[in-house]
Design an enzyme around this catalytic site. Structure first.
Site, PDB file in Angstrom:
ATOM      1  N   HIS A  32       0.829  -1.071  -0.112  1.00  0.00           N
ATOM      2  CA  HIS A  32      -0.302  -0.056  -0.086  1.00  0.00           C
ATOM      3  C   HIS A  32       1.048   1.214   0.164  1.00  0.00           C
ATOM      4  O   HIS A  32       1.089   2.388  -0.099  1.00  0.00           O
ATOM      5  CB  HIS A  32      -0.746  -0.434   1.137  1.00  0.00           C
ATOM      6  CG  HIS A  32      -2.076   1.202   1.383  1.00  0.00           C
ATOM      7  ND1 HIS A  32      -2.542   1.565   1.717  1.00  0.00           N
ATOM      8  CD2 HIS A  32      -2.347   1.850   0.438  1.00  0.00           C
ATOM      9  CE1 HIS A  32      -3.570   2.476   2.056  1.00  0.00           C
ATOM     10  NE2 HIS A  32      -2.588   2.885   1.031  1.00  0.00           N
ATOM     11  N   GLU A  81       0.746   8.426  -3.738  1.00  0.00           N
ATOM     12  CA  GLU A  81       1.720   7.713  -2.702  1.00  0.00           C
ATOM     13  C   GLU A  81       3.219   8.572  -2.593  1.00  0.00           C
ATOM     14  O   GLU A  81       4.026   8.807  -1.348  1.00  0.00           O
ATOM     15  CB  GLU A  81       2.207   6.064  -2.941  1.00  0.00           C
ATOM     16  CG  GLU A  81       0.865   5.298  -2.329  1.00  0.00           C
ATOM     17  CD  GLU A  81       0.390   5.619  -1.617  1.00  0.00           C
ATOM     18  OE1 GLU A  81       1.226   5.777  -0.078  1.00  0.00           O
ATOM     19  OE2 GLU A  81      -0.828   5.350  -1.140  1.00  0.00           O
ATOM     20  N   HIS A  85       3.406  10.886   0.808  1.00  0.00           N
ATOM     21  CA  HIS A  85       4.297  10.457   1.171  1.00  0.00           C
ATOM     22  C   HIS A  85       5.988  10.164   1.333  1.00  0.00           C
ATOM     23  O   HIS A  85       6.698  10.514   2.325  1.00  0.00           O
ATOM     24  CB  HIS A  85       4.276   9.409   2.059  1.00  0.00           C
ATOM     25  CG  HIS A  85       2.522   8.411   1.772  1.00  0.00           C
ATOM     26  ND1 HIS A  85       2.322   8.903   3.658  1.00  0.00           N
ATOM     27  CD2 HIS A  85       1.472   8.189   1.432  1.00  0.00           C
ATOM     28  CE1 HIS A  85       0.997   8.124   4.130  1.00  0.00           C
ATOM     29  NE2 HIS A  85       0.950   8.340   3.034  1.00  0.00           N
TER      30      HIS A  85
END
Length: 216
Positions: A32, A81, A85
């Site tokens: 993920h 992502e 992040h």
């Protein structure tokens, strides 16, 4: 930030949470994301560029697929992502480019080998239920650290929760560590994955746990 979460999700559960064009989800745990514990869009000017990861594209598609959207040339999930992040994780030299960030996440995923660990322990998708404590103890015994396990709470009239996500924590030196919050650390990363109306939360030790083999 103090630690990184390597989050694996179970594609069948992800599809159960959100019925968009989920076709035939992989029957193995996929990535993920790799998340610093305190981080949100750290460097908005650093845009995702898919050509930087073209060398690792086949691994990305296999181990880090966009479960919800089956078309292979979609890069939206990775862009999200990276923006959210990766741009924060990039304060570490070993993660300071897109190639390094995605490449290192793939390496950690291979190193952890969650799929292999669960199979060795005889924990596989099934129509019967598992005890959450059994799953937890297996992982803790195997890895020597406590991961964070998230489930979909039981739907109305059901008694079992559904396992959805398993997160391993790493130090900045990329050593495995416990995911529990140490004194002096704030746990600002509320890892609630919300898709549609349902969301994952930390599994309940006392509820029977469903590890589904296909989307119901």
């Amino acid at each position: 930030w103090k630690k990184l979460y390597l989050a694996h999700h179970w594609p069948v559960t992800v599809c159960k949470m959100s019925a968009n064009d989920c076709h035939d989800p992989p029957k193995y745990w996929t990535i993920h994301g790799l998340w610093p514990d305190k981080a949100e869009d750290c460097n908005r000017t650093w845009h995702f560029n898919v050509t930087e990861i073209k060398d690792i594209m086949s691994d990305m598609r296999h181990y880090w697929p966009d479960v919800l959207h089956s078309s292979l040339n979609r890069t939206q999930f990775w862009k999200h992502e990276w923006d959210k992040h990766g741009t924060c994780a990039a304060t570490l030299e070993i993660l300071n480019s897109q190639k390094k960030y995605f490449g290192k996440a793939l390496e950690l995923y291979q190193h952890v080998d969650l799929n292999g660990c669960l199979l060795k322990a005889g924990i596989k998708p099934s129509s019967s239920y598992y005890k959450m404590t059994t799953i937890k103890e297996t992982l803790t015994r195997f890895y020597g650290v406590t991961p964070k396990i998230q489930c979909l709470p039981p739907e109305e009239g059901e008694k079992a929760q559904t396992i959805g996500q398993i997160e391993f924590c790493f130090t900045k030196e990329l050593q495995l560590r416990n995911c529990t919050v140490l004194k002096g650390e704030s746990n600002s990363m509320q890892a609630h994955l919300k898709l549609g109306t349902e969301e994952l939360s930390v599994c309940n030790d006392s509820l029977p746990t469903y590890y589904p083999s296909e989307v119901q």
